[in-house]
Design an enzyme around this catalytic site. Structure first.
Site, PDB file in Angstrom:
ATOM      1  N   SER A 173      -9.362   1.785   2.681  1.00 53.21           N
ATOM      2  CA  SER A 173      -8.463   2.552   1.866  1.00 53.21           C
ATOM      3  C   SER A 173      -7.375   1.716   1.199  1.00 53.21           C
ATOM      4  CB  SER A 173      -7.809   3.632   2.728  1.00 53.21           C
ATOM      5  OG  SER A 173      -7.047   3.049   3.769  1.00 53.21           O
ATOM      6  N   LYS A 186       0.851  -1.184   0.000  1.00 51.37           N
ATOM      7  CA  LYS A 186       0.000   0.000   0.000  1.00 51.37           C
ATOM      8  C   LYS A 186       0.893   1.243   0.000  1.00 51.37           C
ATOM      9  CE  LYS A 186      -3.849   2.026   2.659  1.00 51.37           C
ATOM     10  NZ  LYS A 186      -4.737   1.818   3.847  1.00 51.37           N
ATOM     11  N   SER A 243      -9.980  -0.708   6.830  1.00 52.38           N
ATOM     12  CA  SER A 243      -9.316  -0.683   5.529  1.00 52.38           C
ATOM     13  C   SER A 243      -8.580  -1.939   5.116  1.00 52.38           C
ATOM     14  CB  SER A 243      -8.351   0.509   5.456  1.00 52.38           C
ATOM     15  OG  SER A 243      -9.059   1.717   5.463  1.00 52.38           O
TER      16      SER A 243
END
Lengths: 423, 423
Positions: B148, B79, B172
């Site tokens: 996210s 990420k 997330s």
């Protein structure tokens, strides 16, 4: 014409006010701070990185613009575990010599936005753990300044800068503040952002501050935390000798009792608070969490740079590796129980009065002293305000006021009032 | 000659084993992953940064040396809030276009030491909050992949890489895993180091992982956490509909009840667990803590880059600024009480079974879905294992097993056994 003689002793609040009204230039102030550093650094060794020309340029830039915020033009220093995009961040380790982060830590960005002049980076024990840097106690260079925020405490105590930031994971703010005779503040866990600060233990790492007045700690807290004030009633003070009382020196015991007596004489309600479960187990839990999480956070550095890190650091990390998941989970449970039962510990008190360290700064620079009186508060995450409360053999004895979680600004204001009453 | 057809579907564990025995080269594997990405990326948009030549060079370097660790030669993605010294880290924001950190996050260093090939950076919602990036759900590109950690979930689900890391502060990790039909793991708070990961809320931020098998999550957990195994008895399963039950879609409610029934049929002891105080308040407390701490961690970015951040982000941060110290302290107290009373919540259960999201991935790419079923667990810090537990309209319904704090490896092993029984 400003009288330069007293400038290094100026508090941050005074300096900011004078810069704001134009009666003092930031460059003028930074110059006398640099002179002080030049004179004292060969003894104190507080700075890991300092570029006088860059500091003066930053000060001149402040002088050339309208005040940006409450710290406009005020010089300060940062423990060298806090990322700066324009200065090296070496973590007190040759393994990171010249390491230059790509962005400022969130706290640094906030300080710059408030107008502060970042003077440079202050000596830290290796990776904010236990192997000391070269810093000496400015009050007696044969004694440790404490650690791991060694340079931060020494630089403020020795009038190099009025403010500095450090970090506390065991006792690294309140203990060096205690040893150097200044004020230290460890806010409620999570109050100041750790973004861009070296992670050494996630359940414990707390950014904190050093100053020579409580007012300056309040000023910094408004920038790093928030300025919203809560009601600040006159506190009931709990005298908390703690379960480690016999580890405090006789002089420290006397200083604590005398401070309590003087607060009573000044009209404060001072009550005795006993050490109860699970609080008596917090210090031990902190030590377990610290080792285990340091292994987690710093283990790869220990492996990658094995030849460049100290034996002390390697041993600390290796101990952490040996702590099993079960022992760690048990320690976390003690910490969680303590946090949930905080009100029980405080009993009828709003603020606890307790030692900041076992005694004066120990002799020698090979160790930074014992965090025994700090571990529990770091684990609990409560705000701690360290202050000088006596002396022995010419060295200060530091006490602390401990507030309830989230009471940071009330604690600072109550602390300021109590210290005024004691003065 | 390896049959390349199935290579992108290879699990990390299988790939690592074949690379170790020499029956597969890392370069070969990385090449088919890159081919898969080339074919699918115009639809999925999972990657924020990818350099095929660099990935192939890293794979060739693995092939040229003896296995360094359990992930030798295995490609994975990160990420784009996780610092890498050799790739940009842009936090899903044009304000950080081209931002290149000076050192690897601790987790990245651990992955490299284990031999992993870091393929590139995966799309994140802006600063790991709520403004989505361009990623589409690979199972139906008109639907959100969740967020996210959008790119992390989509890349693993779409066979670009067998493993990815993400973060969970509200929901997330588990939510996007749920929406994309894969496995997600949010470990106990503090188990994986956050060093070098963008801080967005200190009491909540948790690094987590994505894979297509639980075995792969165990493999990754041994590298990022520890490999020491604890006893893993057959768990008593608590069916926990939670206080938000009416917010789960009928299909999700059915999937949960059916999974519980099938576990009972497979011989598991499944008991009902009621939502009790203070646990019913945890989700609300998480939302307050999240906003307030995001303001603390990201407020300076919001101010400095006001023109380059989204209105959604500005509003989120500004809401955090308006949350008073008292409301925040109250939410922290709810969180602490929940942690201390964790055993009460679990009652007689070892593992809870509960929804991973309210239902299937919502249509549209302008929002990432509702973290309602994740907030409480992030606040509590308990480990969560997300897994596909049904489907509706061709999209998966994700459930989760929640373990007690510190039981990470037991939870993963128990989860693997239960999923095998359900298969």
């Amino acid at each position: 014409m400003t009288d330069l003689t007293d400038l290094p002793a100026l508090s941050a609040s005074e300096a900011a006010a004078r810069i704001r009204t134009g009666s003092l230039g930031s460059e003028e102030l930074v110059r006398v701070c640099l002179d002080r550093i030049t004179a004292r650094e060969p003894v104190v060794h507080a700075w890991a990185w300092l570029d006088p020309d860059a500091a003066l340029a930053a000060a001149r830039a402040c002088d050339a613009e309208a005040p940006r915020g409450p710290l406009h033009g005020v010089p300060l220093g940062l423990k060298d575990v806090i990322d700066t995009a324009d200065m090296p961040t070496e973590f007190g380790s040759e393994a990171f010599a010249g390491h230059l982060p790509a962005r400022d830590a969130a706290c640094v960005a906030a300080l710059r936005a408030a107008g502060a002049v970042i003077m440079g980076k202050l000596v830290t024990a290796e990776f904010a753990t236990y192997r000391p840097g070269p810093t000496a106690n400015p009050l007696n260079p044969d004694h440790t300044p404490g650690g791991s925020s060694s340079g931060s405490a020494a630089a403020v105590a020795d009038f190099h800068v009025p403010l500095a930031l450090g970090t506390q994971t065991a006792g690294s703010v309140i203990r060096p503040a205690s040893f150097c005779g200044i004020h230290g503040f460890k806010p409620t866990f999570g109050r100041y952002s750790n973004d861009g600060v070296l992670a050494t233990a996630h359940r414990l790492d707390t950014l904190g501050s050093f100053a020579r007045t409580v007012e300056d700690l309040l000023l910094l807290d408004a920038v790093l935390g928030d300025a919203a004030d809560v009601p600040t009633p006159t506190p009931v003070v709990g005298l908390y000798r703690s379960e480690a009382w016999e580890e405090a020196s006789p002089a420290m015991q006397d200083a604590l009792e005398e401070t309590a007596a003087r607060l009573r004489a000044a009209g404060y309600d001072v009550i005795d608070i006993a050490a109860a479960e699970p609080f008596a187990k917090l210090a031990e839990a902190q030590a377990i969490i610290h080792k285990r999480e340091a292994w987690l956070c710093l283990g790869e550095i220990r492996r990658t740079h094995a030849a460049k890190v100290s034996q002390l650091f390697r041993d600390f990390i290796d101990e952490g590796e040996r702590i099993g998941a079960e022992a760690y989970a048990g320690a976390c449970a003690v910490q969680d129980a303590g946090k949930a039962e905080e009100a029980v510990l405080f009993g009828g008190a709003d603020v606890l009065l307790t030692p900041g360290a076992p005694g004066i700064a120990p002799e020698g620079l090979s160790a930074t002293g014992n965090p025994r009186f700090n571990r529990a508060w770091t684990a609990l995450g409560t705000p701690c305000l360290g202050f000088p409360g006596g002396s022995e053999a010419g060295l200060p004895l530091g006490l602390q006021f401990v507030g309830r979680s989230g009471s940071d600004r009330a604690l600072l204001r109550q602390g300021a009032a109590m210290l005024a009453a004691l003065a």
